[in-house]
Design a protein around this motif. Structure first.
Motif, PDB file in Angstrom:
ATOM      1  N   ALA A  75       7.543   2.516  12.745  1.00 19.79           N
ATOM      2  CA  ALA A  75       8.134   3.744  13.268  1.00 19.79           C
ATOM      3  C   ALA A  75       8.580   3.556  14.717  1.00 19.79           C
ATOM      4  O   ALA A  75       9.647   4.033  15.126  1.00 19.79           O
ATOM      5  CB  ALA A  75       7.140   4.894  13.162  1.00 19.79           C
ATOM      6  N   ILE A  76       7.768   2.837  15.494  1.00 18.04           N
ATOM      7  CA  ILE A  76       8.150   2.531  16.872  1.00 18.04           C
ATOM      8  C   ILE A  76       9.412   1.668  16.888  1.00 18.04           C
ATOM      9  O   ILE A  76      10.356   1.914  17.659  1.00 18.04           O
ATOM     10  CB  ILE A  76       6.997   1.808  17.598  1.00 18.04           C
ATOM     11  N   LEU A  77       9.446   0.645  16.041  1.00 14.49           N
ATOM     12  CA  LEU A  77      10.593  -0.251  15.998  1.00 14.49           C
ATOM     13  C   LEU A  77      11.865   0.495  15.584  1.00 14.49           C
ATOM     14  O   LEU A  77      12.944   0.229  16.130  1.00 14.49           O
ATOM     15  CB  LEU A  77      10.322  -1.406  15.036  1.00 14.49           C
ATOM     16  N   ALA A 122       0.856  -1.183   0.000  1.00 12.55           N
ATOM     17  CA  ALA A 122       0.000   0.000   0.000  1.00 12.55           C
ATOM     18  C   ALA A 122       0.895   1.236   0.000  1.00 12.55           C
ATOM     19  O   ALA A 122       2.104   1.135  -0.216  1.00 12.55           O
ATOM     20  CB  ALA A 122      -0.919  -0.031   1.219  1.00 12.55           C
ATOM     21  N   ALA A 123       0.291   2.405   0.237  1.00 11.71           N
ATOM     22  CA  ALA A 123       1.074   3.636   0.252  1.00 11.71           C
ATOM     23  C   ALA A 123       2.182   3.563   1.296  1.00 11.71           C
ATOM     24  O   ALA A 123       3.292   4.067   1.094  1.00 11.71           O
ATOM     25  CB  ALA A 123       0.165   4.840   0.523  1.00 11.71           C
ATOM     26  N   VAL A 124       1.873   2.942   2.442  1.00  7.56           N
ATOM     27  CA  VAL A 124       2.871   2.716   3.477  1.00  7.56           C
ATOM     28  C   VAL A 124       2.883   1.234   3.806  1.00  7.56           C
ATOM     29  O   VAL A 124       1.925   0.519   3.535  1.00  7.56           O
ATOM     30  CB  VAL A 124       2.574   3.554   4.738  1.00  7.56           C
ATOM     31  N   GLY A 125       3.980   0.762   4.383  1.00  4.91           N
ATOM     32  CA  GLY A 125       4.120  -0.667   4.595  1.00  4.91           C
ATOM     33  C   GLY A 125       4.495  -1.034   6.012  1.00  4.91           C
ATOM     34  O   GLY A 125       4.838  -0.179   6.834  1.00  4.91           O
ATOM     35  N   ASN A 136      -5.915  -2.143  21.870  1.00  4.59           N
ATOM     36  CA  ASN A 136      -7.004  -3.118  21.857  1.00  4.59           C
ATOM     37  C   ASN A 136      -6.792  -4.245  20.854  1.00  4.59           C
ATOM     38  O   ASN A 136      -7.341  -5.333  21.008  1.00  4.59           O
ATOM     39  CB  ASN A 136      -8.333  -2.407  21.551  1.00  4.59           C
ATOM     40  N   GLU A 137      -6.030  -3.965  19.809  1.00  6.71           N
ATOM     41  CA  GLU A 137      -5.831  -4.956  18.753  1.00  6.71           C
ATOM     42  C   GLU A 137      -4.473  -5.635  18.915  1.00  6.71           C
ATOM     43  O   GLU A 137      -3.456  -4.962  19.066  1.00  6.71           O
ATOM     44  CB  GLU A 137      -5.897  -4.280  17.376  1.00  6.71           C
ATOM     45  N   PRO A 138      -4.430  -6.956  18.902  1.00  6.26           N
ATOM     46  CA  PRO A 138      -3.134  -7.652  19.017  1.00  6.26           C
ATOM     47  C   PRO A 138      -2.270  -7.394  17.785  1.00  6.26           C
ATOM     48  O   PRO A 138      -2.754  -7.417  16.649  1.00  6.26           O
ATOM     49  CB  PRO A 138      -3.537  -9.128  19.119  1.00  6.26           C
ATOM     50  N   THR A 139      -1.006  -7.145  18.016  1.00  6.76           N
ATOM     51  CA  THR A 139      -0.061  -6.896  16.928  1.00  6.76           C
ATOM     52  C   THR A 139       1.256  -7.563  17.280  1.00  6.76           C
ATOM     53  O   THR A 139       1.631  -7.626  18.456  1.00  6.76           O
ATOM     54  CB  THR A 139       0.169  -5.381  16.727  1.00  6.76           C
ATOM     55  N   MET A 152      -1.450   1.641   7.253  1.00  8.81           N
ATOM     56  CA  MET A 152      -1.076   2.660   8.214  1.00  8.81           C
ATOM     57  C   MET A 152      -0.752   2.093   9.589  1.00  8.81           C
ATOM     58  O   MET A 152       0.209   2.509  10.234  1.00  8.81           O
ATOM     59  CB  MET A 152      -2.193   3.707   8.323  1.00  8.81           C
ATOM     60  N   ARG A 153      -1.574   1.150  10.074  1.00  4.98           N
ATOM     61  CA  ARG A 153      -1.334   0.621  11.415  1.00  4.98           C
ATOM     62  C   ARG A 153       0.027  -0.070  11.499  1.00  4.98           C
ATOM     63  O   ARG A 153       0.799   0.141  12.446  1.00  4.98           O
ATOM     64  CB  ARG A 153      -2.442  -0.357  11.798  1.00  4.98           C
ATOM     65  N   ALA A 154       0.328  -0.898  10.499  1.00  4.53           N
ATOM     66  CA  ALA A 154       1.623  -1.574  10.485  1.00  4.53           C
ATOM     67  C   ALA A 154       2.758  -0.562  10.354  1.00  4.53           C
ATOM     68  O   ALA A 154       3.819  -0.716  10.976  1.00  4.53           O
ATOM     69  CB  ALA A 154       1.672  -2.579   9.336  1.00  4.53           C
ATOM     70  N   ALA A 155       2.533   0.487   9.565  1.00  2.87           N
ATOM     71  CA  ALA A 155       3.566   1.503   9.382  1.00  2.87           C
ATOM     72  C   ALA A 155       3.873   2.227  10.685  1.00  2.87           C
ATOM     73  O   ALA A 155       5.030   2.585  10.963  1.00  2.87           O
ATOM     74  CB  ALA A 155       3.136   2.501   8.312  1.00  2.87           C
TER      75      ALA A 155
END
Length: 268
Positions: free
Chosen positions: A80-82, A44-47, A115-118, A73-76
């Motif tokens: 950024a955190i990593l 997508a636009a971001v990965g 709230n969402e597992p990642t 976006m969520r994965a992106a």
């Protein structure tokens, strides 16, 4: 919203290495003892794929690659955190096991509030030119490949040591064994994310890791960049599509010269 995604894509591109380190630091890219290559194809636009390459000393290089669950976006945001955690934990960079364990601990502390597992798979690899050795730890990530140009062979690093720890962010306290593998002149180390091989063909059959290894073994004598491009072409031909459904990241490291060998190398 489109403008926001475009800005996010530009920022994520800035997160990726803009130029590769050289070894020693004073060397020009064409004279570097280690040379690097990559292909980055977000779905997508971001990965949700991320990698970093950095020098620890003039004779020790490090590569970090990760794949955050999902894409977009969520994965992106998690990449950024990593990236921030990798920068923050550089004092531990000489120890792959501790490095991944601390990234995992910090990431879990952040993600458990959502709230969402990642989760994210990751591999952290050190190339020690004086010892002619790779030291690496894996957090549930696909095994990198060692392409031995001089011997005409390619093998997964898990053939040397299959141990690994769980994906990042799953558990507060996880351990990551440190594995070892010889490194020889003209070796080409290939790291990748699963978007490269989790591709469906017209009959819904997956390309898979076995076909990927076979494709690399059939191209062990190719220059690095051509090898990458032909791999991507092979996977696209299998799926019958130019686009990938998941993010794809390929990172390569070629050893142009090393220090004196102490172990003789050899196969697993």
């Amino acid at each position: 919203m489109e403008a926001d995604f475009n800005m996010a894509r530009e920022i994520q591109q800035v997160f990726l290495p803009q130029q590769y380190p050289t070894f020693p630091r004073s060397a020009t890219p064409d004279k570097s003892a280690l040379r690097f290559f990559h292909r980055y194809l977000p779905a997508a636009a971001v990965g949700g794929d991320f990698f970093n390459i950095f020098g620890i000393t003039d004779s020790i290089a490090a590569i970090f690659i990760c794949d955050v669950m999902g894409h977009g976006m969520r994965a992106a945001l998690v990449t950024a955190i990593l990236r921030g955690l990798v920068e923050e934990l550089l004092p531990l960079a000489m120890d792959p096991g501790k490095f991944l364990a601390e990234i995992n601990r910090s990431l879990h502390a952040i993600l458990e509030r959502t709230n969402e597992p990642t989760l994210a798979t990751a591999c952290y690899l050190i190339a020690d030119m004086e010892e002619s050795e790779l030291r690496f730890s894996s957090a549930g990530h696909p095994s990198p490949l060692r392409v031995r140009h001089d011997a005409g062979l390619a093998e997964p690093l898990k053939a040397y040591d299959p141990r690994h720890g769980p994906a990042l962010g799953l558990f507060e306290k996880s351990t990551y064994p440190i594995c070892r593998c010889p490194l020889a002149v003209n070796d080409f180390i290939v790291l990748f994310t699963d978007g490269l091989y989790e591709v469906q063909g017209p009959s819904d059959e997956e390309f898979g890791e076995a076909r990927l290894l076979q494709a690399v073994r059939g191209r062990v004598h190719l220059p690095a960049e051509r090898l990458f491009d032909e791999l991507l072409g092979t996977v696209r031909a299998f799926s019958g599509r130019q686009e990938f459904d998941d993010d794809v990241c390929l990172v390569g490291m070629e050893a142009a010269c090393l220090g004196p060998r102490r172990d003789g190398g050899g196969s697993p």
